[in-house]
Motif scaffolding. Sequence first.
Motif, PDB file in Angstrom:
ATOM      1  N   ASP A 198       0.832  -1.207   0.000  1.00  0.00           N
ATOM      2  CA  ASP A 198       0.000   0.000   0.000  1.00  0.00           C
ATOM      3  C   ASP A 198       0.869   1.261   0.000  1.00  0.00           C
ATOM      4  N   THR A 199       1.914   1.259   0.806  1.00  0.00           N
ATOM      5  CA  THR A 199       2.798   2.423   0.911  1.00  0.00           C
ATOM      6  C   THR A 199       3.549   2.659  -0.385  1.00  0.00           C
ATOM      7  N   LEU A 200       4.088   1.584  -0.962  1.00  0.00           N
ATOM      8  CA  LEU A 200       4.807   1.702  -2.226  1.00  0.00           C
ATOM      9  C   LEU A 200       3.892   2.188  -3.341  1.00  0.00           C
ATOM     10  N   TYR A 201       2.668   1.687  -3.322  1.00  0.00           N
ATOM     11  CA  TYR A 201       1.688   2.062  -4.344  1.00  0.00           C
ATOM     12  C   TYR A 201       1.374   3.562  -4.259  1.00  0.00           C
ATOM     13  N   GLU A 202       1.110   4.034  -3.069  1.00  0.00           N
ATOM     14  CA  GLU A 202       0.759   5.446  -2.898  1.00  0.00           C
ATOM     15  C   GLU A 202       1.927   6.362  -3.260  1.00  0.00           C
ATOM     16  N   ALA A 203       3.158   5.903  -2.998  1.00  0.00           N
ATOM     17  CA  ALA A 203       4.346   6.705  -3.294  1.00  0.00           C
ATOM     18  C   ALA A 203       4.812   6.538  -4.733  1.00  0.00           C
ATOM     19  N   ARG A 204       4.134   5.679  -5.508  1.00  0.00           N
ATOM     20  CA  ARG A 204       4.452   5.429  -6.912  1.00  0.00           C
ATOM     21  C   ARG A 204       5.858   4.878  -7.097  1.00  0.00           C
ATOM     22  N   VAL A 205       6.286   4.026  -6.169  1.00  0.00           N
ATOM     23  CA  VAL A 205       7.585   3.355  -6.268  1.00  0.00           C
ATOM     24  C   VAL A 205       7.455   2.187  -7.238  1.00  0.00           C
ATOM     25  N   LYS A 206       8.388   2.062  -8.138  1.00  0.00           N
ATOM     26  CA  LYS A 206       8.388   0.941  -9.081  1.00  0.00           C
ATOM     27  C   LYS A 206       8.786  -0.327  -8.340  1.00  0.00           C
ATOM     28  N   LEU A 207       8.015  -1.406  -8.531  1.00  0.00           N
ATOM     29  CA  LEU A 207       8.223  -2.647  -7.780  1.00  0.00           C
ATOM     30  C   LEU A 207       8.621  -3.774  -8.711  1.00  0.00           C
ATOM     31  N   ILE A 208       9.673  -4.475  -8.335  1.00  0.00           N
ATOM     32  CA  ILE A 208      10.087  -5.716  -8.998  1.00  0.00           C
ATOM     33  C   ILE A 208       9.984  -6.814  -7.949  1.00  0.00           C
ATOM     34  N   LEU A 209       9.194  -7.852  -8.236  1.00  0.00           N
ATOM     35  CA  LEU A 209       8.840  -8.817  -7.197  1.00  0.00           C
ATOM     36  C   LEU A 209       9.092 -10.257  -7.660  1.00  0.00           C
ATOM     37  N   GLN A 210       9.654 -11.043  -6.756  1.00  0.00           N
ATOM     38  CA  GLN A 210       9.780 -12.493  -6.953  1.00  0.00           C
ATOM     39  C   GLN A 210       8.921 -13.162  -5.885  1.00  0.00           C
ATOM     40  N   ALA A 211       7.912 -13.926  -6.314  1.00  0.00           N
ATOM     41  CA  ALA A 211       6.951 -14.482  -5.361  1.00  0.00           C
ATOM     42  C   ALA A 211       6.645 -15.936  -5.675  1.00  0.00           C
ATOM     43  N   ALA A 212       6.099 -16.612  -4.671  1.00  0.00           N
ATOM     44  CA  ALA A 212       5.791 -18.040  -4.797  1.00  0.00           C
ATOM     45  C   ALA A 212       4.637 -18.301  -5.748  1.00  0.00           C
ATOM     46  N   ALA A 213       3.789 -17.295  -5.992  1.00  0.00           N
ATOM     47  CA  ALA A 213       2.628 -17.485  -6.860  1.00  0.00           C
ATOM     48  C   ALA A 213       2.237 -16.147  -7.470  1.00  0.00           C
ATOM     49  N   ALA A 214       1.374 -16.184  -8.478  1.00  0.00           N
ATOM     50  CA  ALA A 214       0.840 -14.968  -9.071  1.00  0.00           C
ATOM     51  C   ALA A 214       0.009 -14.217  -8.028  1.00  0.00           C
ATOM     52  N   PRO A 215      -0.191 -12.897  -8.205  1.00  0.00           N
ATOM     53  CA  PRO A 215      -0.887 -12.109  -7.177  1.00  0.00           C
ATOM     54  C   PRO A 215      -2.204 -12.706  -6.705  1.00  0.00           C
ATOM     55  N   ASP A 216      -3.038 -13.193  -7.624  1.00  0.00           N
ATOM     56  CA  ASP A 216      -4.356 -13.713  -7.251  1.00  0.00           C
ATOM     57  C   ASP A 216      -4.289 -15.012  -6.449  1.00  0.00           C
TER      58      ASP A 216
END
Length: 352
Positions: free
Chosen positions: A304-322
């Motif tokens: 939420d904080t990154l989104y509001e500040a418009r920070v570009k995000l690069i993410l490695q995660a165990a699954a897709a967002p949904d």
Amino acid sequence: MTTLTELYDQRVAEGRLKRDAAQEAALPELERIRADLAQPVKKGLFRRAPEPPKGLYLWGGVGRGKSMLMDLFVETLSVPARRVHFHAFMQEIHAQMHRLRQQGVEDVVKPVAKGVSDSVRLLAFDEMQISDITDAMIVGRLFQQLFEAGCVVVTTSNRVPDDLYKDGLNRQLFLPFIALLKERMVVRELASDKDHRQDRLSGTQVYFTPVNAASRAKIDTLWSELTHGVEETLTLRVQGREVTLPRYHNGVARASFFDLCGRALGPADYLKLAETVRVLVIEEVPQLSRRNFNEAKRFVTLIDTLYEARVKLILQAAAAPDYLYVEGEGSFEFERTASRLHEMQAADWAGA
């Protein structure tokens, strides 16, 4: 000796840089400093040390190439120099002052400044920003001592000098420092209309799954392109807590899920992080559920904080967002986070 313009042209010819008129317009100021420092210092019993050249305060929007130009500048120097993130430098200064106080030294700024000026002729600071009152209260005396010792300072910033420590507590006590900067440094805006950092990420995959060697290799490639192989550790201090970014350069940071969500951090910590970085790489985000509910809550706050500040995000995660948080308390609320993670992947999302 290679001039800065020659090195810039070489990097453009190699395809490592894209020519930018605003960047080229800033090169003469940096070359002025390089050429002056390259002159031999003639010493004599009655000879006065030559006046050092004025430094440079290079300011402008994010992604315009300020830090890249400073990297090139430092590469061409033939004198002892240090290139360091301003926030990390001030943390070192506070630590040295603390040790001297414990030893009974009363005026700790003078010996600390002497230690710095004895070791280098030039200090190259990345991202000068002052939001901490303890920094604001000592930085004037510190820089005065450095300048008097002949140390030249080059710094980048996202803010014009008059906006440093804006609306800060007791700001009137900070104003002489701004005047000192203007006296000892040339203030120059890098007014490019291009965000080169955003250009490098535009249309590029920024969400990687699953967590494995293949996705990590892709992130390594992106990281190399964004940092040019230069990085350091940066620690942010917020209300007595520490947020450590293990890998950092020029507004780009890289950390693991555990680094940012495995510890008892909160909104103030994430706000400080979002104010400091423009691109954030988060690795090893696990499957979220009731088993790691506290970590998942922190992850939601962070996004939420990154989104509001418009920070570009690069993410490695165990699954897709949904499918990252599908069962347990909080899974319903995570739908908004998943939506934001999708939005932050878009090529035209205004991050960085």
